[in-house]
Scaffold this active site. Sequence first.
Site, PDB file in Angstrom:
ATOM      1  CB  SER A 248      -0.909   0.021   1.228  1.00 51.29           C
ATOM      2  OG  SER A 248      -0.142   0.369   2.369  1.00 51.29           O
ATOM      3  CE  LYS A 249       0.387   8.297  -2.105  1.00 51.28           C
ATOM      4  NZ  LYS A 249      -0.506   9.298  -2.680  1.00 51.28           N
TER       5      LYS A 249
END
Length: 475
Positions: A248-249
């Site tokens: 994920s970011k």
Amino acid sequence: MMKTRTRFAPSPTGYMHIGNLRTALYEYLIAKSSGGDFILRIEDTDQKRYVEGATDIIYQTLKRVGMLWDEGPDIGGNFGPYVQSERRHIYAQYAHKLVELGGAYYCFCAHKDDEEENSVSHTKLKDPCKLIPLDEAKKRIANGEPFVVRQNINKKGTSIFHDVVYGDIEIDYDELDEGVLLKSDGLPTYNFANVVDDHLMQITHVVRGNEYISSTPKYNLIYEAFGWQPPIYVHVPPVMKDAQHKLSKRNGDASFQDLVAKGYLPEAILNYIALLGWNPGDEREIFSLKELEEIFSSERLNKSPAIFDINKLTWMNGCYIRNLSAQEFATLAEPYYQHITTPIDTVALSAALQPRIETLGQIAEQIDFLQAVPDYDVSLYENKKMKTTPEVAQKALTLVLPVLENVAEWNNENLFEVLKKVAVDHEMKNGQILYPVRIALSGKETTPGGATELAVILGKEETLKRIRAALQKLA
RNA sequence: GGUCCCAUCGUCUAGAGGCCUAGGACGCGGCCCUCUCAAGGCUGCAACACGGGUUCGACUCCCGUUGGGAUCACCA
């Protein structure tokens, strides 16, 4: 049989992460492997998350990997508009209709976030608003009172639905929350918009992350209330960073753009992620998008999460780089040569580099000696395997210099011949001549190519200059 | 916590009861090739989470345990 239609429905958050891209790939392949349509839809119903320019990143990424869409915001289609914020009137209309059909009700409860504690649980039959007669609710709305449309779940027992990758899944209706379908700002939640849009756009296969499994029965209830046919569900497991964290970011994990910036080829990235949770059933691993379209089968999708392994991607990227034509590689590598002012033979350089790098980003460290020889220690000439010492090197370079000065045709074959002859003439080993030359030209223990290759890359003038400089250093 | 889902080498995976002394790939080790390093070729190490069943026979079927994940928002 109905034409297969799948959709990629990202929300424009300004970032194309790997898991999303893989989902898009599977959607694309499910459609294309059966001659169907791949639709692009932008889910921007959360105005708080909207990021300017985010849709462009989505367009660019899909185009870059060759996943072209048949219908979408930019090219239109028969089921538009393809941006959810432009469809708000449609959702509102269907939301009110769903209330009439008994699949939802108007709720006037305060926003959950606005409440302190003990917010009303909207599980089955707990919401007091369910008891408000429809006439009265309509009157309150007409008076301008804020409201939301909330799903009405009266069913008892167990819901069951089939998923292509997980098989039959049973969930008790008591587990389902009566979620908001239409928010007080008039926009729908994902839970409602995706059902309405997927139906209206005649989507046949819904592909999405497996975090939606538990709410799928709620969507089916909406389809049922409207009398619509639910789609075929394909829930895919997540792409992980490690055994317990999704990619994920938030974790600072690489996005598609980040990987491209590091010198990974879009084709290699796509090939790699296709294999993250899917396999062709045989032992091949290198596939173009076209080849994937031909052999893809959703039955071979895996149930368990897959950890993203940058190592293997790097290897695969190396395969793609080596498979490039010399011309293609040269074009991709060229930007990395820009800062070099030494006149070099870029064709020879590219030829030397191509089999030696796995990402374009590795070019920099490979060629750092071209602009100028780094400040190395003469002990670098010491090499047991080559049987060289600074003294041997000094002798070798002294012998080599006049010979090279007389080389007319400055190419690899000639240079190699000439240098080998120096070795033979003076009863030295090839390595005792070639190794010192290579160090003199590069100042590095390992280089992209041998002595003569470096000589060709640097050209006669620069080569002689560097050998003379090395001789001074050794003196 | 309730519910749902998952579980083969470090990683991606093949395996749909006997074909498995578990196959491939990445990575790692070794060898060959070789003007260094790569590339290429060969080769080695390395896994069925655990416990019960079912069966003549389980990696494969069932149950449980353990371990992980997901979900329970006016986010998607």
